[in-house]
Design a protein around this motif. Structure first.
Motif, mmCIF file in Angstrom:
data_model
loop_
_atom_site.group_PDB
_atom_site.id
_atom_site.type_symbol
_atom_site.label_atom_id
_atom_site.label_comp_id
_atom_site.label_asym_id
_atom_site.label_seq_id
_atom_site.Cartn_x
_atom_site.Cartn_y
_atom_site.Cartn_z
ATOM 1 N N LEU A 1 0.838 -1.200 0.000
ATOM 2 C CA LEU A 1 0.000 0.000 0.000
ATOM 3 C C LEU A 1 0.876 1.256 0.000
ATOM 4 C CD1 LEU A 1 -2.887 1.022 0.118
ATOM 5 C CD2 LEU A 1 -2.852 0.764 2.593
ATOM 6 N N LEU A 2 1.884 1.264 0.871
ATOM 7 C CA LEU A 2 2.777 2.415 0.946
ATOM 8 C C LEU A 2 3.556 2.567 -0.368
ATOM 9 C CD1 LEU A 2 4.099 4.638 2.790
ATOM 10 C CD2 LEU A 2 5.941 2.996 3.145
ATOM 11 N N GLY A 3 4.080 1.418 -0.867
ATOM 12 C CA GLY A 3 4.836 1.445 -2.117
ATOM 13 C C GLY A 3 4.020 2.041 -3.257
ATOM 14 N N SER A 4 2.767 1.632 -3.354
ATOM 15 C CA SER A 4 1.930 2.127 -4.443
ATOM 16 C C SER A 4 1.708 3.630 -4.325
ATOM 17 C CB SER A 4 0.597 1.374 -4.469
ATOM 18 O OG SER A 4 -0.175 1.745 -3.335
ATOM 19 N N LEU A 5 1.742 4.161 -3.108
ATOM 20 C CA LEU A 5 1.520 5.597 -2.906
ATOM 21 C C LEU A 5 2.777 6.415 -3.224
ATOM 22 C CD1 LEU A 5 -0.494 5.477 0.472
ATOM 23 C CD2 LEU A 5 -1.395 6.143 -1.761
ATOM 24 N N ILE A 6 3.970 5.872 -2.878
ATOM 25 C CA ILE A 6 5.204 6.662 -3.064
ATOM 26 C C ILE A 6 5.971 6.218 -4.309
ATOM 27 C CG2 ILE A 6 5.414 7.123 -0.572
ATOM 28 C CD1 ILE A 6 7.644 5.040 -0.423
ATOM 29 N N GLY A 7 5.341 5.427 -5.154
ATOM 30 C CA GLY A 7 6.008 5.012 -6.391
ATOM 31 C C GLY A 7 7.163 4.047 -6.151
ATOM 32 N N TYR A 8 7.061 3.254 -5.111
ATOM 33 C CA TYR A 8 8.036 2.207 -4.782
ATOM 34 C C TYR A 8 9.453 2.733 -4.629
ATOM 35 C CZ TYR A 8 4.077 -0.706 -5.978
ATOM 36 O OH TYR A 8 2.819 -1.255 -6.009
ATOM 37 N N SER A 9 9.599 3.980 -4.198
ATOM 38 C CA SER A 9 10.949 4.501 -4.017
ATOM 39 C C SER A 9 10.953 5.659 -3.042
ATOM 40 C CB SER A 9 11.507 4.904 -5.394
ATOM 41 O OG SER A 9 12.202 6.105 -5.309
ATOM 42 N N GLY A 10 11.982 5.717 -2.188
ATOM 43 C CA GLY A 10 12.108 6.835 -1.267
ATOM 44 C C GLY A 10 12.160 6.408 0.194
ATOM 45 N N LYS A 11 12.404 7.408 1.075
ATOM 46 C CA LYS A 11 12.516 7.149 2.512
ATOM 47 C C LYS A 11 11.141 7.142 3.162
ATOM 48 C CE LYS A 11 17.072 9.197 3.110
ATOM 49 N NZ LYS A 11 17.833 10.360 3.590
ATOM 50 N N PHE A 12 10.982 6.243 4.137
ATOM 51 C CA PHE A 12 9.731 6.254 4.910
ATOM 52 C C PHE A 12 10.011 5.828 6.348
ATOM 53 C CE2 PHE A 12 8.477 1.817 5.671
ATOM 54 C CZ PHE A 12 9.364 1.132 4.842
ATOM 55 N N ALA A 13 9.055 6.121 7.236
ATOM 56 C CA ALA A 13 9.182 5.764 8.651
ATOM 57 C C ALA A 13 7.939 5.005 9.089
ATOM 58 C CB ALA A 13 9.339 7.021 9.499
ATOM 59 N N ILE A 14 8.101 4.240 10.159
ATOM 60 C CA ILE A 14 6.964 3.537 10.748
ATOM 61 C C ILE A 14 6.610 4.230 12.064
ATOM 62 C CG2 ILE A 14 6.182 1.366 11.800
ATOM 63 C CD1 ILE A 14 8.042 -0.121 9.859
ATOM 64 N N LEU A 15 5.322 4.479 12.280
ATOM 65 C CA LEU A 15 4.858 4.978 13.578
ATOM 66 C C LEU A 15 4.016 3.882 14.200
ATOM 67 C CD1 LEU A 15 4.561 7.241 15.680
ATOM 68 C CD2 LEU A 15 2.579 8.054 14.394
ATOM 69 N N SER A 16 4.528 3.274 15.266
ATOM 70 C CA SER A 16 3.843 2.109 15.851
ATOM 71 C C SER A 16 3.150 2.461 17.162
ATOM 72 C CB SER A 16 4.864 0.989 16.054
ATOM 73 O OG SER A 16 4.219 -0.176 16.531
ATOM 74 N N THR B 1 11.745 3.589 13.116
ATOM 75 C CA THR B 1 10.484 3.133 13.680
ATOM 76 C C THR B 1 10.256 3.907 14.980
ATOM 77 O OG1 THR B 1 10.801 0.928 12.751
ATOM 78 C CG2 THR B 1 9.163 1.138 14.477
ATOM 79 N N ALA B 2 9.184 4.718 15.001
ATOM 80 C CA ALA B 2 8.881 5.521 16.192
ATOM 81 C C ALA B 2 7.699 4.907 16.921
ATOM 82 C CB ALA B 2 8.561 6.957 15.772
ATOM 83 N N TYR B 3 7.597 5.191 18.220
ATOM 84 C CA TYR B 3 6.522 4.603 19.025
ATOM 85 C C TYR B 3 5.690 5.679 19.709
ATOM 86 C CZ TYR B 3 9.179 0.393 18.185
ATOM 87 O OH TYR B 3 9.816 -0.643 17.564
ATOM 88 N N GLY B 4 4.406 5.714 19.389
ATOM 89 C CA GLY B 4 3.510 6.724 19.969
ATOM 90 C C GLY B 4 2.686 6.186 21.119
ATOM 91 N N ASN B 5 2.963 4.938 21.514
ATOM 92 C CA ASN B 5 2.285 4.308 22.658
ATOM 93 C C ASN B 5 0.763 4.275 22.542
ATOM 94 O OD1 ASN B 5 4.813 4.006 23.619
ATOM 95 N ND2 ASN B 5 4.621 5.479 25.308
ATOM 96 N N ASP B 6 0.243 4.426 21.342
ATOM 97 C CA ASP B 6 -1.211 4.469 21.130
ATOM 98 C C ASP B 6 -1.888 5.582 21.916
ATOM 99 O OD1 ASP B 6 -1.753 2.802 19.065
ATOM 100 O OD2 ASP B 6 -2.491 1.122 20.264
ATOM 101 N N GLU B 7 -1.097 6.619 22.248
ATOM 102 C CA GLU B 7 -1.690 7.813 22.861
ATOM 103 C C GLU B 7 -1.712 8.886 21.779
ATOM 104 O OE1 GLU B 7 0.931 8.777 26.049
ATOM 105 O OE2 GLU B 7 0.741 6.763 26.913
ATOM 106 N N PRO B 8 -2.874 9.546 21.593
ATOM 107 C CA PRO B 8 -2.964 10.527 20.513
ATOM 108 C C PRO B 8 -1.877 11.611 20.592
ATOM 109 C CG PRO B 8 -5.129 10.055 21.388
ATOM 110 C CD PRO B 8 -4.152 9.330 22.257
ATOM 111 N N GLN B 9 -1.643 12.163 21.784
ATOM 112 C CA GLN B 9 -0.701 13.273 21.898
ATOM 113 C C GLN B 9 0.732 12.826 21.619
ATOM 114 O OE1 GLN B 9 -1.620 16.464 22.105
ATOM 115 N NE2 GLN B 9 0.548 16.757 21.634
#
Lengths: 329, 334
Positions: free
Chosen positions: B146-161, B194-202
């Motif tokens: 899904l991400l690949g199709s959006l960014i044209g399968y190329s470039g930097k990306f991050a995960i927010l878990s 990979t960043a972690y937001g602890n499932d807290e909105p803020q």
């Protein structure tokens, strides 16, 4: 006298329930549903004493949860044998009850307020002690107690409940303690001026309620096999409903253990009948609420009828009393 | 006096209200679905799917739910259904432990027990079969595609878990990383953090904003958690970077509707609770009619979903997640 209304309602509910579903009138099923409510019933039996004594204990359900949590941790981390855990549970329950008693007797906080506080306190302590964990792994023999049946049909928890009810009924009717409780509930100042041991008796009332928390906690663990802090939500309200539905006066002074047990059966029967017709739990509430109000409203009916009859007879005999003048028996 | 007699009459008639129609045996197999609790919108489409499947199979359906989701609240409901002799009990269990005995009792009486959405982990023998949402492999691979199709399968990306020890997210992220390494289609995509937001909105919002600042040439953020994906969308919207940074992940349509409609997010995914309920309904109906036996490898004809296979530990997977876009989001309300 007052449990006549409860008996009549119970008979009506059984009759209506059997009309509502062909699966309803089955002793095995109704006894199993009753055995699920045994922890609440044990609290209700103890609460009958507390309420007759003119007090209330709102902390019974959360106290039971706290005892369960302490018992579970002493089993899980201190590796106490289950027999010792039983002792721990009963003593813990007694201590929690004594704490309520101290607040009421020593600090003179009205029991409604004191136990409203401990209701929250006990749930909160449970959360602190166990956090989001669930403790399980209790021995099979202990878990088997919930499923054991006497004479092949009557679940052991129901036997325990009935046994405790019989003892409680005897204590209430035939011991000095029981009579003192009734005297305090009728008029605390009068009991005090009659040199009755009001402080000691009130303290004992809450300790009994606490020991009941211990028994209820053990029954609850045997039933579900796991402990967390979220158990028995609103259990105190069901227990109080049973006591009042059973004809015990919320103002104290009169009531009966038999009525409470009958009312517990009535609640089980009504909920089971509605459950058979897949009525959602929230939709059962108006029916149970109405039942309670109506039961209390007509509770005095037999006594009033009797009084009216007497009054009329006296009137006919020419004593000059107006009909209805002596209604308040 | 009259007043009191009236009260008695009212009680009697009040109790009698329930006996309008007495339940008749129509001969159709009866199914029940027991949700975790009432008033939980996640279960509405699931229940609808369950009902639709049962109707297609010619079964009667009842859905009940306890008021609260505590461990024992489903016990009396299950007991009532056993007593009524239903053919199958489907439920989303509130406890992996407390319901076992009553479910064992149901199975001993020949009633099929189907867990839906949540399973009886470590107590799998107390149910006939489990219907689960999506398998981790298809979630992980699906997120990268899904991400690949959006960014044209190329470039930097991050995960927010979610949190660092969230089991579902960690499993998915592991599969995402493996997919990046092994599939040449994704060789030009680079995971920077990979960043972690602890499932807290803020906290999730703060982490997402930090990612945008740290990596000015970031092309995408993928957040495999409903809280994270909404926070990432919020951060990108506030920073007015929707044209350069693509946000996707796992979210609910209701939460993400605004971002899809204003163009901040082009697409995100989640399994369909409707399909899950539909599959559970199909399985429950066929088990109640005894036209199905559960064995590893059994093929199940699940109506409009097509064929599904029974996996290890008697688990049936609903299917890959649904992708939500501007075109289809209005059909989903959960």
């Amino acid at each position: 006298m007052n449990q006549i209304v409860t008996v009549i309602l119970l008979i009506i509910a059984l009759a209506v329930g059997s009309q509502m579903s062909p699966y309803f009138l089955d002793a095995g099923y109704l006894l199993k549903k009753t055995s699920m409510e045994v922890p609440i019933a044990i609290m209700a039996i103890a609460l009958t004493f507390v309420i007759i004594g003119g007090h209330i204990d709102l902390s019974v359900a959360t106290g039971t949860v706290l005892v369960s949590v302490i018992a579970a941790r002493s089993f899980d981390e201190l590796h106490l044998p289950m027999a010792m855990v039983v002792v721990v549970a009963l003593s813990c329950g007694a201590l929690l009850g004594a704490f309520n008693g101290l607040l009421v007797v020593w600090l003179r906080i009205p029991s409604l307020v004191a136990t409203l506080g401990t209701l929250a306190l006990f749930r909160g302590l449970s959360k602190i002690l166990i956090e989001e964990r669930t403790i399980r792994g209790f021995p099979d023999w202990f878990l088997g107690l919930h499923q054991a049946k006497l004479l092949g049909t009557i679940p052991l928890p129901v036997i325990v409940m009935l046994g405790l009810a019989i003892i409680a009924a005897i204590v209430l009717r035939f011991t000095t303690f029981g009579r003192t409780v009734i005297a305090i509930g009728t008029s605390e100042p009068a009991a005090r001026y009659s040199a009755l041991p009001t402080a000691r008796t009130t303290m004992l009332l809450f300790v009994i309620s606490g020991v009941a928390m211990g028994v209820a906690a053990l029954a609850n663990i045997a039933q579900i096999g796991s402990v967390d802090y979220k158990g028995l939500p609103g259990g105190e309200l069901i227990a109080i409903t049973a006591v009042v539905l059973g004809g015990t006066s919320i103002f104290g002074g009169r009531g009966s253990v038999l009525g409470t047990v009958l009312a517990m059966f009535l609640l089980v029967v009504v909920r089971s009948a509605l459950g058979m017709r897949n009525v959602q739990v929230e939709n059962q509430l108006p029916i149970i609420g109405t039942l309670l109000i109506v039961a209390v409203a007509i509770a005095d009916l037999p006594a009033k009828l009797l009084a009216r009859l007497k009054a009329r007879r006296r009137n006919i005999e020419g004593t000059g009393t107006k009909p209805g003048a002596t209604i308040h028996a | 006096m009259l007043k009191q007699l009236l009260l008695v009459a009212i009680t009697a008639s009040f109790i009698a209200v329930g006996c309008g129609e007495s339940s008749t045996g129509s001969g159709k197999p009866k199914l029940v679905y027991i949700a975790k609790n009432t008033g939980n919108p996640y279960f509405d489409p699931l229940i609808q799917g369950f009902k639709d499947a049962a109707a297609e199979q010619g079964c009667e359906v009842v859905t009940v739910a306890p008021a609260t989701a505590d461990a024992t609240s489903q016990l009396p409901l299950i007991e009532d259904q056993i007593q009524q002799g239903v053919g199958a009990i489907a439920l989303s269990p509130n406890s992996t432990e407390a319901l076992n005995r009553v479910l064992d009792e149901a199975m001993a009486k020949g009633i099929a027990v189907i867990t839906v959405d949540s399973d009886l982990t470590n107590n799998e023998k107390s149910r006939t079969v489990a219907v689960k949402t999506a398998d981790p492999q298809s979630v992980g691979e699906g997120q990268i595609e899904l991400l690949g199709s959006l960014i044209g399968y190329s470039g930097k990306f991050a995960i927010l878990s979610a949190t660092t020890d969230a089991p579902n997210q960690n499993e998915w992220i592991g599969i995402m990383k493996k997919t990046l390494e092994t599939n040449p289609k994704y060789k030009n995509m680079q995971l920077v953090e990979t960043a972690y937001g602890n499932d807290e909105p803020q906290k999730s919002l703060t982490e997402a904003e930090a990612l945008l600042t740290k990596y000015p040439d970031l092309k995408g953020i993928v957040a495999p958690t409903t809280v994270g994906v909404a926070a990432a969308a919020q951060a990108v919207e506030t920073a007015k970077k929707a044209d350069t940074v693509f946000v996707t992940g796992l979210g609910t349509p209701n939460q993400m509707r605004r971002f899809i409609q204003n163009g901040t997010v082009k697409a995100f995914a989640l399994w369909s609770p409707y399909d899950e309920g539909y599959l559970a309904g199909q399985v429950a109906a066929q088990l109640a009619k005894k036209s199905l036996t559960i064995k590893s490898g059994t093929k199940i004809q699940a109506g409009k979903l097509g064929e599904r296979e029974v996996r290890e530990k008697s688990v049936i997977i609903t299917g890959p997640p649904t992708v939500f876009t501007k075109e289809n989001i209005d059909q989903f309300h959960f």
